[in-house]
Design an enzyme around this catalytic site. Structure first.
Site, PDB file in Angstrom:
ATOM      1  N   TYR A  84      -9.524  -8.340  47.031  1.00  0.00           N
ATOM      2  CA  TYR A  84      -9.195  -8.578  48.260  1.00  0.00           C
ATOM      3  C   TYR A  84     -10.528  -8.601  49.448  1.00  0.00           C
ATOM      4  CZ  TYR A  84      -4.336  -7.424  46.664  1.00  0.00           C
ATOM      5  OH  TYR A  84      -3.344  -7.511  46.152  1.00  0.00           O
ATOM      6  N   ASP A  87       2.056 -10.187  51.423  1.00  0.00           N
ATOM      7  CA  ASP A  87       2.654 -10.118  52.735  1.00  0.00           C
ATOM      8  C   ASP A  87       2.613 -11.183  53.564  1.00  0.00           C
ATOM      9  OD1 ASP A  87       3.550  -7.427  52.124  1.00  0.00           O
ATOM     10  OD2 ASP A  87       2.073  -6.637  53.139  1.00  0.00           O
ATOM     11  N   ASP A 104      -0.660  -2.088  59.950  1.00  0.00           N
ATOM     12  CA  ASP A 104      -1.261  -3.392  60.237  1.00  0.00           C
ATOM     13  C   ASP A 104      -1.206  -3.870  61.396  1.00  0.00           C
ATOM     14  OD1 ASP A 104       1.091  -4.640  60.297  1.00  0.00           O
ATOM     15  OD2 ASP A 104       1.202  -4.895  58.003  1.00  0.00           O
ATOM     16  N   ARG A 160      -3.610  -1.817  52.988  1.00  0.00           N
ATOM     17  CA  ARG A 160      -3.124  -1.477  54.239  1.00  0.00           C
ATOM     18  C   ARG A 160      -3.250   0.149  54.425  1.00  0.00           C
ATOM     19  NH1 ARG A 160       2.831  -2.053  55.319  1.00  0.00           N
ATOM     20  NH2 ARG A 160       2.935  -2.615  53.167  1.00  0.00           N
TER      21      ARG A 160
END
Length: 288
Positions: free
Chosen positions: A66, A38, A80, A171
């Site tokens: 991540y 993203d 988010d 997310r």
């Protein structure tokens, strides 16, 4: 030019922006990326050039890692920091409760994809429906969290390290942790630190890529390095012609079901083949 350049995608840029950047820099059109990040996310984005684009789907299927930061106390429509606040909650939990809740997501879990995602439903991408004010029922998807650890808890923010299967929405993971804690949560930062064999330690910023390319010092990771765990088979001229002509050639000494990387008589990386009933069966070709 054939191979992979690992870019450290900056925040605010799309994955396609990085492909366009590499095309403009090199003049090569056959370039693609492996696994969308993203715009608000940053980190490891392998960009495949030339014959390496044929391996993009294999890299997309690989596990990811991540580092994410989530804020407790609120929820948003996008899950988010870029979304509109949809709820506010009191945060009254201990560090031990936070760690316990986070660790409870380790292993196989089911996630409902966020409405603000590129998954298609009813012939449209979910984010297109969301922007039109339409919310649809989404089927839960099974993903696997190999490991998840709390790195830092500071006031109402929690930094986590997650190693997971493809298709995992971080997310959504943050939102689900917030639900478990009854505090609400949304993701504020996301850095992909690893995808397949590539880590952020060997990723280059776009500026570094440009500088090295213009100096003639940009090292492209060879395509066959993606398959270094497979046995290498070296062919003579006749065998090379046979493989390129689609012949399922008998190969003695290899195990049934084994995958191998094949090299031609000139040393060129040709393909990945599987041993099926004692013969080399082409899985994916990489020859020019």
């Amino acid at each position: 030019m054939n191979g992979i350049v690992v870019i450290n995608k900056p925040k605010g840029k799309t994955s396609h922006n990085m492909v366009s950047f590499m095309r403009a820099l090199t003049g090569i059109k056959k370039i693609g990326h492996t696994g969308t990040l993203d715009p608000m996310a940053e980190g490891v984005l392998p960009v495949c050039i030339g014959n390496a684009t044929k391996a993009a789907d294999m890299l997309t299927l690989s596990d990811k890692r991540y580092r994410a930061v989530m804020a407790l106390g609120k929820t948003t429509d996008t899950l988010d920091a870029e979304g509109e606040v949809t709820g506010e909650f009191e945060v009254n939990v201990t560090e031990e409760e936070i760690i316990e809740a986070v660790k409870s997501f380790e292993g196989e879990i089911f996630q409902i994809p966020p409405m603000y995602s590129a998954i298609k439903q009813q012939g449209k991408k979910l984010y297109e429906l969301a922007r039109a004010g339409v919310e649809v029922t989404r089927e839960p998807r099974r993903v696997f969290i190999k490991s998840i650890d709390v790195l830092e808890i500071k006031e109402n923010t929690v930094t986590i390290d997650v190693e997971c299967s493809k298709g995992t929405y971080i997310r959504t993971l943050c939102d689900d942790i917030g639900k478990k804690l009854n505090t609400g949560a949304y993701m504020t930062e996301l850095v992909r630190t690893k995808t397949g064999p590539f880590t952020i330690d060997n990723a280059l910023t776009p500026d570094e890529v440009r500088a090295r390319y213009e100096e003639g010092k940009l090292e492209v990771i060879p395509t066959d390095s993606l398959f270094s765990q497979l046995e290498a088979l070296h062919l003579n001229e006749k065998q090379t012609r046979s493989i390129k002509n689609g012949v399922r050639m008998t190969w003695r000494g290899a195990k049934e079901g084994q995958s191998c990387r094949l090299y031609g008589s000139d040393g060129e990386f040709l393909c990945i083949s599987d041993i099926v009933e004692g013969r080399l069966v082409l899985r994916k070709s990489f020859w020019s």
